[in-house]
Design a protein around this motif. Structure first.
Motif, mmCIF file in Angstrom:
data_model
loop_
_atom_site.group_PDB
_atom_site.id
_atom_site.type_symbol
_atom_site.label_atom_id
_atom_site.label_comp_id
_atom_site.label_asym_id
_atom_site.label_seq_id
_atom_site.Cartn_x
_atom_site.Cartn_y
_atom_site.Cartn_z
ATOM 1 N N ARG A 181 31.101 31.997 45.751
ATOM 2 C CA ARG A 181 29.967 31.154 46.172
ATOM 3 C C ARG A 181 30.264 30.433 47.487
ATOM 4 N N SER A 182 31.477 29.940 47.643
ATOM 5 C CA SER A 182 31.796 29.183 48.851
ATOM 6 C C SER A 182 31.802 30.072 50.092
ATOM 7 N N LEU A 183 32.298 31.303 49.970
ATOM 8 C CA LEU A 183 32.294 32.216 51.106
ATOM 9 C C LEU A 183 30.873 32.591 51.498
ATOM 10 N N ARG A 184 30.028 32.789 50.499
ATOM 11 C CA ARG A 184 28.638 33.127 50.799
ATOM 12 C C ARG A 184 27.930 31.927 51.448
ATOM 13 N N ALA A 185 28.223 30.743 50.944
ATOM 14 C CA ALA A 185 27.613 29.538 51.510
ATOM 15 C C ALA A 185 28.065 29.296 52.943
ATOM 16 N N ASP A 186 29.260 29.755 53.265
ATOM 17 C CA ASP A 186 29.791 29.571 54.624
ATOM 18 C C ASP A 186 29.315 30.642 55.599
ATOM 19 N N GLY A 187 28.466 31.545 55.142
ATOM 20 C CA GLY A 187 27.818 32.469 56.059
ATOM 21 C C GLY A 187 28.381 33.871 56.139
ATOM 22 N N CYS A 188 29.328 34.232 55.281
ATOM 23 C CA CYS A 188 29.815 35.611 55.280
ATOM 24 C C CYS A 188 28.695 36.537 54.804
ATOM 25 N N GLU A 189 28.466 37.622 55.507
ATOM 26 C CA GLU A 189 27.371 38.528 55.164
ATOM 27 C C GLU A 189 27.577 39.178 53.803
ATOM 28 N N ARG A 190 28.821 39.494 53.489
ATOM 29 C CA ARG A 190 29.143 40.053 52.172
ATOM 30 C C ARG A 190 30.454 39.433 51.711
ATOM 31 N N VAL A 191 30.683 39.526 50.412
ATOM 32 C CA VAL A 191 31.904 38.979 49.818
ATOM 33 C C VAL A 191 32.569 40.068 48.988
ATOM 34 N N ALA A 192 33.860 40.238 49.196
ATOM 35 C CA ALA A 192 34.642 41.206 48.435
ATOM 36 C C ALA A 192 35.744 40.480 47.683
ATOM 37 N N VAL A 193 36.032 40.957 46.486
ATOM 38 C CA VAL A 193 37.107 40.395 45.674
ATOM 39 C C VAL A 193 38.223 41.427 45.566
ATOM 40 N N ALA A 194 39.422 41.012 45.955
ATOM 41 C CA ALA A 194 40.594 41.885 45.913
ATOM 42 C C ALA A 194 41.577 41.339 44.877
ATOM 43 N N PRO A 195 41.659 41.956 43.695
ATOM 44 C CA PRO A 195 42.620 41.493 42.692
ATOM 45 C C PRO A 195 44.047 41.785 43.141
ATOM 46 N N TYR A 196 44.810 40.733 43.301
ATOM 47 C CA TYR A 196 46.223 40.879 43.676
ATOM 48 C C TYR A 196 47.039 40.884 42.393
ATOM 49 N N VAL A 197 46.805 41.900 41.590
ATOM 50 C CA VAL A 197 47.493 42.085 40.312
ATOM 51 C C VAL A 197 47.807 43.571 40.173
ATOM 52 N N ILE A 198 48.794 43.885 39.352
ATOM 53 C CA ILE A 198 49.262 45.260 39.255
ATOM 54 C C ILE A 198 48.469 46.079 38.240
ATOM 55 N N ALA A 199 48.221 45.515 37.067
ATOM 56 C CA ALA A 199 47.646 46.307 35.978
ATOM 57 C C ALA A 199 46.512 45.556 35.295
ATOM 58 N N PRO A 200 45.605 46.284 34.661
ATOM 59 C CA PRO A 200 44.509 45.631 33.927
ATOM 60 C C PRO A 200 45.032 44.784 32.769
ATOM 61 N N GLY A 201 44.178 43.873 32.315
ATOM 62 C CA GLY A 201 44.538 43.000 31.203
ATOM 63 C C GLY A 201 43.607 41.808 31.154
ATOM 64 N N ARG A 202 43.991 40.805 30.394
ATOM 65 C CA ARG A 202 43.133 39.648 30.177
ATOM 66 C C ARG A 202 42.817 38.907 31.474
ATOM 67 N N LEU A 203 43.819 38.630 32.292
ATOM 68 C CA LEU A 203 43.577 37.875 33.521
ATOM 69 C C LEU A 203 42.816 38.700 34.563
ATOM 70 N N PRO A 204 43.147 39.971 34.765
ATOM 71 C CA PRO A 204 42.308 40.775 35.662
ATOM 72 C C PRO A 204 40.856 40.877 35.186
ATOM 73 N N ASP A 205 40.642 40.924 33.878
ATOM 74 C CA ASP A 205 39.264 40.914 33.365
ATOM 75 C C ASP A 205 38.562 39.611 33.719
ATOM 76 N N ARG A 206 39.305 38.517 33.694
ATOM 77 C CA ARG A 206 38.738 37.229 34.077
ATOM 78 C C ARG A 206 38.353 37.237 35.561
ATOM 79 N N ILE A 207 39.191 37.864 36.383
ATOM 80 C CA ILE A 207 38.865 38.010 37.803
ATOM 81 C C ILE A 207 37.577 38.815 37.970
ATOM 82 N N ALA A 208 37.486 39.923 37.231
ATOM 83 C CA ALA A 208 36.294 40.770 37.331
ATOM 84 C C ALA A 208 35.038 40.020 36.895
ATOM 85 N N GLU A 209 35.156 39.219 35.858
ATOM 86 C CA GLU A 209 34.013 38.423 35.401
ATOM 87 C C GLU A 209 33.571 37.460 36.493
#
Length: 251
Positions: A181-209
């Motif tokens: 939300r903050s990146l979009r509010a600051d005027g970035c045309e698009r926002v991408a999320v890059a998970p800096y994690v190795i493998a899927p699991g509970r915390l990566p799922d939280r990132i995806a959510e």
């Protein structure tokens, strides 16, 4: 003399995708170095455990092992859990020399893997100037680990992204959705999320959510070629100390 065995130490998870990803990464390492014996041990949840792998190797007559933490930063597991497990194993298996390699990060290869996942998710180099990037990590209260994530965000920012801000799935704020939300509010045309994690699991799922309102969600680093190459790089960096007879299983 046989080269030291590479023992990849993963945390483990109740999520079966975690172990499957670790296995895929280890298979890629073996494909690069087919003559190198590469084993996997888990700290929790999955089998085989690190002590069981070391016991088996000792029983087979293995003399040297390089234990490589499958971790991106030097936080609790790197500083406490893994050294403790290796010290106990070394005391029980005195004929087995164990040397602990450094954690994976920071490394240019990790940044290359992160960019690979972003390009695979549909972004192109030309999109960087108009794209805000959320560097989403698992999170830690360890100051060293926090500093590393902040430095990686600075490096990415200097690589030409519209803006780069860290987010954390646990331990720290802000969360992924807040940063989107903050990146979009600051005027970035698009926002991408890059998970800096190795493998899927509970915390990566939280990132995806938290990335639901983002335009792009990259995959976890997983069994990327860059990550496999980095494991071998850390293995090679650990060889001189072991060859010289200096065993390091303490923090």
């Amino acid at each position: 003399m046989r080269p030291p065995v590479l023992l990849v130490i993963a945390h483990g998870s109740r999520d079966p995708r975690h172990a499957a990803t670790v296995d895929a990464l280890v298979r890629r390492v073996r494909s690069i170095r087919p003559r190198l014996v590469v084993e996997t041990g888990f700290l929790d949840f999955n089998a085989p455990s690190v002590p069981r792998v070391l016991e088996r190797l000792a029983a087979q007559g293995t003399e040297d092992v390089i234990a490589l933490p499958l971790l991106l930063t030097r936080a609790f597991h790197a500083k406490s859990d893994i050294p403790s497990v290796l010290r106990e194993a070394s005391a029980r298996l005195p004929r087995l020399r164990i040397h602990r390699a450094e954690v994976l990060g920071p490394s240019p290869l990790l940044l290359a893997a992160l960019h690979r996942r972003l390009w695979e998710a549909g972004l192109q180099e030309a999109d960087k100037r108009s794209t805000g990037l959320v560097l989403a990590s698992a999170g830690s209260t360890d100051p060293e680990a926090i500093a590393v994530i902040a430095e990686i965000a600075r490096e990415l920012r200097s690589a030409g992204w519209c803006a780069v801000r860290p987010a954390f799935a646990s331990a720290l704020l802000p969360r992924t959705d807040e940063v989107v939300r903050s990146l979009r509010a600051d005027g970035c045309e698009r926002v991408a999320v890059a998970p800096y994690v190795i493998a899927p699991g509970r915390l990566p799922d939280r990132i995806a959510e938290g990335a639901r309102q983002a335009d792009v969600l990259a995959d976890v680093l997983g069994a990327s070629p860059e990550l496999a190459q980095l494991l071998l790089e850390r293995y090679e960096q650990a060889l001189p100390a072991l060859t010289a007879g200096r065993v390091a299983v303490t923090a």
